[in-house]
Design an enzyme around this catalytic site. Structure first.
Site, PDB file in Angstrom:
ATOM      1  N   HIS A  55      73.762  80.571  27.355  1.00 33.88           N
ATOM      2  CA  HIS A  55      73.640  81.639  28.356  1.00 33.88           C
ATOM      3  C   HIS A  55      72.192  81.944  28.693  1.00 33.88           C
ATOM      4  CE1 HIS A  55      77.783  82.534  26.948  1.00 33.88           C
ATOM      5  NE2 HIS A  55      77.951  82.841  28.219  1.00 33.88           N
ATOM      6  N   SER A 103      83.613  76.932  36.756  1.00 31.39           N
ATOM      7  CA  SER A 103      84.876  77.636  36.912  1.00 31.39           C
ATOM      8  C   SER A 103      85.174  77.735  38.392  1.00 31.39           C
ATOM      9  CB  SER A 103      84.863  78.985  36.195  1.00 31.39           C
ATOM     10  OG  SER A 103      84.146  79.908  36.931  1.00 31.39           O
ATOM     11  N   ARG A 123      73.664  73.771  32.585  1.00 30.98           N
ATOM     12  CA  ARG A 123      74.708  73.347  31.650  1.00 30.98           C
ATOM     13  C   ARG A 123      75.115  71.897  31.891  1.00 30.98           C
ATOM     14  NH1 ARG A 123      79.090  77.994  30.357  1.00 30.98           N
ATOM     15  NH2 ARG A 123      77.585  79.639  29.884  1.00 30.98           N
TER      16      ARG A 123
HETATM   17  O1  4AD Z   1      82.172  81.157  35.329  1.00 33.48           O
HETATM   18  P1  4AD Z   1      81.245  81.812  36.310  1.00 33.48           P
HETATM   19  O2  4AD Z   1      80.778  83.174  35.965  1.00 33.48           O
HETATM   20  O3  4AD Z   1      81.985  81.768  37.701  1.00 33.48           O
HETATM   21  C1  4AD Z   1      81.488  82.288  38.886  1.00 33.48           C
HETATM   22  O4  4AD Z   1      80.378  82.748  39.028  1.00 33.48           O
HETATM   23  C2  4AD Z   1      82.432  82.133  40.027  1.00 33.48           C
HETATM   24  N1  4AD Z   1      81.900  82.874  41.189  1.00 33.48           N
HETATM   25  C3  4AD Z   1      82.600  80.677  40.355  1.00 33.48           C
HETATM   26  C4  4AD Z   1      83.659  80.438  41.374  1.00 33.48           C
HETATM   27  O5  4AD Z   1      83.381  79.901  42.421  1.00 33.48           O
HETATM   28  N2  4AD Z   1      84.875  80.799  41.064  1.00 33.48           N
HETATM   29  O6  4AD Z   1      79.962  80.883  36.510  1.00 33.48           O
HETATM   30  C5  4AD Z   1      80.099  79.567  36.984  1.00 33.48           C
HETATM   31  C6  4AD Z   1      79.354  78.609  36.087  1.00 33.48           C
HETATM   32  C7  4AD Z   1      79.892  78.503  34.674  1.00 33.48           C
HETATM   33  O7  4AD Z   1      80.935  77.576  34.583  1.00 33.48           O
HETATM   34  C8  4AD Z   1      78.679  78.044  33.906  1.00 33.48           C
HETATM   35  O8  4AD Z   1      78.493  76.649  34.029  1.00 33.48           O
HETATM   36  C9  4AD Z   1      77.554  78.737  34.622  1.00 33.48           C
HETATM   37  O9  4AD Z   1      78.021  79.045  35.922  1.00 33.48           O
HETATM   38  N3  4AD Z   1      77.165  79.978  33.935  1.00 33.48           N
HETATM   39  C10 4AD Z   1      76.016  80.138  33.250  1.00 33.48           C
HETATM   40  N4  4AD Z   1      75.001  79.297  32.988  1.00 33.48           N
HETATM   41  C11 4AD Z   1      73.968  79.761  32.269  1.00 33.48           C
HETATM   42  N5  4AD Z   1      73.875  81.024  31.820  1.00 33.48           N
HETATM   43  C12 4AD Z   1      74.868  81.931  32.055  1.00 33.48           C
HETATM   44  N6  4AD Z   1      74.756  83.179  31.631  1.00 33.48           N
HETATM   45  C13 4AD Z   1      76.002  81.487  32.797  1.00 33.48           C
HETATM   46  N7  4AD Z   1      77.124  82.081  33.237  1.00 33.48           N
HETATM   47  C14 4AD Z   1      77.812  81.151  33.915  1.00 33.48           C
END
Ligand code: 4AD
Length: 466
Positions: free
Chosen positions: A247, A392, A440
């Site tokens: 993260h 996601s 990632r």
């Molecule tokens: O899973 P997240 O939070 O999904 C969204 O933001 C949705 N809006 C996506 C969608 O279109 N439905 O974040 C998407 C991706 C995660 O799978 C992860 O790879 C990365 O963003 N991610 C992070 N990478 C680094 N640090 C963090 N704190 C992260 N949080 C999510």
């Protein structure tokens, strides 16, 4: 009027030619008052330069001066390319440069906070050196990040950020070729875009605002705006207080949003085509870079299939259950459960890249579309590399009244997203999309153990510099 030759382009065929190069002093090795060696590095390539006493070009003073140059200083060298009979150790180029002129463009300080040679060693090399009684300082992560401009000069780090650059380029090229439009959405927004409180709040000329947690709302609004298929590469801000290996408080999001004709599997089809093409291209175009990373951080190339495996969440839960891991069938998967499932999938299906879909609705954001046949589940998915989430995605709710209802049910102040919900009142097609974390993808493709290794200037709860 002389042309510059890049260190990486110094090869046999230039034998006997005079070249002009610029690079950094990688190492110096004085031999005598008449001879000194100097390894010059540029963008990961190194070449040995020979400084020999010569009445026409090199004085004794010059030999002495070269031997005293501080490491990492920038030098310009005019010299003649020669091909030695034996292999040159400690340089990537197998030719030498017989120095005629040398000019120090800008010198580095005498003692650097990081020694590049030490920072480039693998764990196995460090163990071996320590056993052999070598005096050596392990370069820890914080030191590396504090002096990032030095740390990124190692071959593995140079390679990591070239691979990262390729991932972005492949993502962009692939989507453009499929008719997607690249958009740029605002990063200053009124409220949370994902629900939840993990936002950086700020004052926007007297109005309360925050840094966008994702381009979620505006990419969906762009579908309402009739672009059909859009993508974005941009910063994503998360204020969550997580100290984990995966993260960051700021990362680079690769986002996609597209109209759906019939079924959310159309979005998963895109993931399949895009990522299989990405992995193929990386393996083909970044061979050298992948080798450089593997040399310092041993890893095996990613196992993936031409057609990406899809499992439902229920199937995943069952696989875990069969392996003796009991989890809440309607809860989210813990990091450990995700890892375990990754192992089970590898054993059973021989792949380290797969899609898990039909997640329980309760663990997904408010905008997620419930399954038509069973609203306990949702038309959503996560994608995993080596048992860790990289993507996601989901189909979204496109009916405004239902969207407002879902937002409210998830505890969101609907007033903060009023213009978003209104966008669906003017005619909105069914649609879905996904978000990928760039750091990632690189971390997991290269089998690295910490996301800070794949973020050039990482931001975590404690780090705001450099
Ligand atoms: O899973 P997240 O939070 O999904 C969204 O933001 C949705 N809006 C996506 C969608 O279109 N439905 O974040 C998407 C991706 C995660 O799978 C992860 O790879 C990365 O963003 N991610 C992070 N990478 C680094 N640090 C963090 N704190 C992260 N949080 C999510």
């Amino acid at each position: 009027g002389k042309h510059w030759t890049e260190v990486g382009a110094l090869i046999d065929s230039l034998k006997d030619q005079e070249v002009l190069i610029r690079g950094r002093v990688h190492t110096t090795r004085p031999v005598s008052g008449k001879l000194a060696f100097l390894v010059v590095r540029d963008r990961g390539f190194t070449v040995q330069c020979v400084v020999t006493l010569n009445p026409d070009y090199i004085s004794r003073q010059m030999v002495k001066y070269v031997a005293s140059l501080n490491r990492e200083s920038i030098v310009d060298i005019v010299g003649v390319v020669s091909v030695p009979g034996v292999a040159i150790k400690g340089a990537t180029q197998q030719v030498e440069v017989q120095v005629r002129k040398l000019y120090c463009v800008n010198k580095a300080m005498p003692t650097l906070p990081i020694n590049i040679e030490d920072a480039a060693r693998s764990e196995a090399e460090i163990e071996k050196a320590l056993k052999e009684g070598e005096q050596l300082v392990r370069v820890n992560q914080d030191t590396r990040l504090n002096y990032r401009v030095l740390d990124v000069r190692t071959p593995a780090n140079q390679a990591i950020f070239r691979i990262q650059s390729q991932v972005g380029a492949i993502f962009r090229q692939f989507l453009l070729s499929e008719g997607f439009v690249e958009i740029h959405t605002p990063k200053l927004i009124a409220g949370s875009s994902e629900g939840g409180s993990a936002v950086f709040k700020l004052d926007y000329k007297g109005q309360s605002a925050c840094l966008a947690q994702s381009p979620q709302l505006h990419k969906q609004m762009s579908i309402c705006g009739d672009f059909g298929r859009v993508f974005e590469i941009g910063p994503v801000f998360r204020a969550e207080n997580s100290f984990t290996h995966r993260h960051l408080c700021e990362f680079t999001g690769l986002d996609v949003e597209m109209e759906i004709k019939k079924h959310y599997s159309e979005v998963m089809d895109l993931v399949d085509r895009l990522f299989v093409a990405m992995f193929d291209t990386l393996n083909e175009k970044c061979k050298k870079e992948l080798e450089a990373v593997a040399k310092q951080y041993q890893f095996e190339s990613l196992k993936y299939k031409p057609k990406t495996l899809r499992l439902t969440f229920e199937e995943g839960v069952q696989m875990l259950k069969d392996a003796g891991v009991e989890i809440d069938p309607l809860g989210d998967l813990s990091t450990e459960a995700e890892r375990k499932l990754g192992q089970l999938v590898l054993e059973k299906y021989d792949t380290e890249f797969y899609i898990l879909h039909r997640y329980p609705l309760a663990v997904r954001p408010f905008y997620t579309m419930p399954c038509h046949d069973n609203p306990i589940y949702s038309n959503s998915f996560d994608v995993f590399i080596r048992g860790e989430e990289i993507i996601s995605g989901a189909q979204r709710v496109h009916v405004p009244e239902f969207l407002a209802e879902r937002a409210q049910a998830c505890g969101i102040d609907v007033a903060t997203i009023a213009t978003y919900i209104d966008s669906f009142r003017y005619g909105a097609p069914p649609h879905g999309g996904l978000g990928v974390g760039l750091e990632r993808v690189v971390m997991l493709f290269c089998g690295l153990n910490n996301i800070r290794k794949t973020s050039l200037y990482p931001r975590d709860p404690l780090r705001l510099a450099p």
